[in-house]
Design an enzyme around this catalytic site. Structure first.
Site, short mmCIF file in Angstrom:
data_model
loop_
_atom_site.label_atom_id
_atom_site.label_comp_id
_atom_site.label_asym_id
_atom_site.label_seq_id
_atom_site.Cartn_x
_atom_site.Cartn_y
_atom_site.Cartn_z
N ASP A 13 0.99 -1.99 0.52
CA ASP A 13 -0.02 -0.14 0.22
C ASP A 13 0.51 1.22 -0.21
O ASP A 13 0.86 2.74 0.91
CB ASP A 13 -1.29 0.01 1.06
N LYS A 16 1.44 1.98 -4.83
CA LYS A 16 2.57 1.86 -6.56
C LYS A 16 1.55 1.97 -7.22
O LYS A 16 2.08 2.50 -8.37
CB LYS A 16 2.52 0.45 -5.87
N GLY A 40 -4.60 -4.81 -3.44
CA GLY A 40 -5.61 -3.03 -3.97
C GLY A 40 -4.35 -2.01 -4.65
O GLY A 40 -4.12 -1.41 -3.97
N HIS A 41 -4.63 -1.75 -5.33
CA HIS A 41 -4.13 -0.99 -6.49
C HIS A 41 -4.66 0.58 -7.22
O HIS A 41 -5.77 0.09 -7.43
CB HIS A 41 -3.09 -1.02 -7.68
N GLN A 224 2.64 -5.73 -3.06
CA GLN A 224 2.59 -6.01 -1.68
C GLN A 224 3.43 -5.51 -1.59
O GLN A 224 3.78 -4.37 -2.18
CB GLN A 224 2.52 -7.48 -1.15
N ARG A 305 -5.09 0.64 8.77
CA ARG A 305 -3.96 -0.07 8.30
C ARG A 305 -3.40 0.51 9.47
O ARG A 305 -3.76 1.43 10.40
CB ARG A 305 -2.97 0.82 7.17
N GLY A 415 0.30 13.68 -3.46
CA GLY A 415 -1.69 13.75 -3.11
C GLY A 415 -1.66 12.45 -4.18
O GLY A 415 -0.89 11.94 -4.77
#
Ligand code: GDP
Ligand code: IMO
Ligand code: MG
Length: 432
Positions: A13, A16, A40-41, A224, A305, A415
């Site tokens: 996270d 990427k 989850g990108h 990951q 997270r 951002g």
């Protein structure tokens, strides 16, 4: 043309997806090489948000997209995601999307096993995404896995499914006291999905070789992060694939001599989802600041997270294990307004200082971080596109991270949007 690997340098996270989308402009093709829909990108273009799990993030720019042999594929998840992208106006077919026939399939019993195992572990659970990732890689290594190509040979598929069900149903019923599966229900569903996916199944290793022969630039999109790598991460609190840059080669069928640049993506602080050691974790108001301002909620599972300071020991480990050429430092803006910023420069245990990650990750749990403090900045950095426009204290912080990690911060992100970026050196212009 250069070939570039983009991978996570922390616990995933790191941003990427955003960086892959940004640099896809320079690439002819983008390939995912490991993991599955545990990823989850997120990327944001003109205020429009896209979250990708299996389809490479390059799809938004309409570039050729490949799923390599190292990925574990849940066909239901992929078909849903293809539909989702179509609903958002993103064309899959036009982009020349191809999936390696060698990818291993996530089956319904893998998901059930993943969930049953976590339940049984109780407090000691890994905190997996429950997507069946681990059990699928286990079957691959045990040489009983079902690959995408098997779906197109009904006899082979049925025989393999039968053999797998005999084994896994026994475990599910007798060891985990969980639901079992019938051959018919899985077979018919998977054969139907095989028809939908048939136009996309191909020999991805050869397609990539052809693209490189034609002088095209390939971007390898990691999922990951290094600390979740099955060998180099905080084992057993890891995922089940080779996350590190070397995995890009084995997971796509491209030799290491073709790689020109490895971009390690890292946040300007640290986050982690799931269980396991996290020396710089913050459970105070600053941790809350990072969580709230950084919107630190999992893109796949919606879990909060864990947040903490930047850990230079982790980053040096990632630089070594991946051969990182340069960093993309993301979420700098989340630190705006903090009076003081801490950086973990080393660990200590029983009065002994450690500059590198302990070989036994369980020791990491009992290590104390040694912090260095730097003054924060009050001016907003959100959306800044030129290095010179950053506050002096932010520039000093970046320079300190470069010196502690030994690699340049070639990209800075201020951002979530594609344009909220400072590109100091373009990895695709880099020649060895
Ligand atoms: P990935 O799995 O590495 O692609 O990262 P995720 O998409 O799971 O999480 C990164 C989150 O941070 C996403 O919500 C991004 O939109 C967001 N993001 C990425 N870069 C920046 C940045 O520089 N600043 C801020 N505020 N958000 C960012
Ligand atoms: P992206 O690509 C963050 C974590 C899970 C769990 C461990 C094992 O978006 O950075 P698994 O389901 O893979 O067996 O879970 O790995 N994990 C991730 N954490 N980002 C990810 O992907 C992750 N994929 C898996 O939370 O701790
Ligand atoms: Mg993610």
């Amino acid at each position: 043309m250069a070939n570039v690997i983009i991978m996570g340098a922390q616990w995933g996270d790191e941003g990427k997806g955003k960086i892959v989308d940004l640099l896809t402009e320079q690439a002819d093709a983008v390939v995912r090489f490991q993991g599955g829909h545990n990823a989850g990108h997120t990327l944001v273009v003109d205020g429009k948000k896209y979250v990708l799990h299996l389809i490479p993030s390059g799809i938004i720019r309409g570039k050729k997209c490949f799923i390599g042999n190292g990925v574990v594929l849940d066909p239901t998840a992929l078909i849903d995601e293809m539909q989702e992208m179509a609903n958002l106006g993103v064309s899959i077919t036009g982009a020349g999307f191809k999936i390696s026939a060698l990818t291993h399939l996530i089956m319904p019993y893998h998901r059930e096993l993943d969930i049953a195992r976590e339940k049984r572990k109780g407090k000691g659970k890994i905190g997996t995404t429950g997507r069946g990732i681990g059990p699928t890689y286990e079957d691959k290594m045990a040489r009983r896995g079902i690959r995408l190509s098997d779906l197109y040979n009904r006899q082979v598929f049925e025989a393999k499914l039968q053999e797998n069900l005999a084994y896994h149903n026994f475990m599910l019923e007798n060891f985990y006291n969980a639901a079992t599966f019938t051959l018919e229900s899985i077979r018919d569903d998977y054969l139907r999905m095989a028809d939908t996916l048939a136009p996309f199944v191909d020999d991805v290793g050869t397609l990539l070789a052809d693209a490189m022969d034609a002088g095209q630039a390939i971007l390898f999109e990691g999922a990951q992060g290094t600390m979740l790598d099955v060998d180099h991460g905080t084992y057993p609190y890891v995922t089940s694939s080779s996350v590190v840059a070397g995995g890009a080669c084995s997971g796509s069928g491209v030799g290491p001599t073709h790689i020109d640049y490895v971009l390690g993506v890292t946040k300007a602080y640290t986050t982690r989802v799931g269980s396991g050691p996290f020396p710089t974790e913050l459970t105070d108001a600053i941790g809350k600041h990072l969580y709230t301002v950084g919107h630190e909620v999992g893109a796949s599972t919606g879990r909060p997270r864990r947040c903490g300071w930047f850990d230079a020991v982790v980053l040096r480990h990632a630089v070594r294990a991946n051969g990182i050429t340069g960093l993309a430092l993301t979420k700098l803006d989340v630190l705006d307004g903090l009076k003081t910023i801490k950086i973990c420069v080393a660990y200590q245990r029983n009065g002994r200082r450690m500059e590198t990650m302990p070989a036994d990750p369980s020791i990491m749990d009992v290590c104390e971080p040694i912090f260095e403090e730097m003054p924060g900045w009050s001016e907003p950095t959100v959306g800044i596109e030129r290095f010179e426009d950053l506050p002096q204290n932010a520039r000093d912080y970046i320079q300190r991270l470069e010196s502690l990690t030994g690699v340049p911060a070639d990209i800075l992100s201020t951002g979530p949007d594609r344009v909220q970026t400072i590109l100091r050196r373009n990895p695709f212009s880099h020649t060895r």
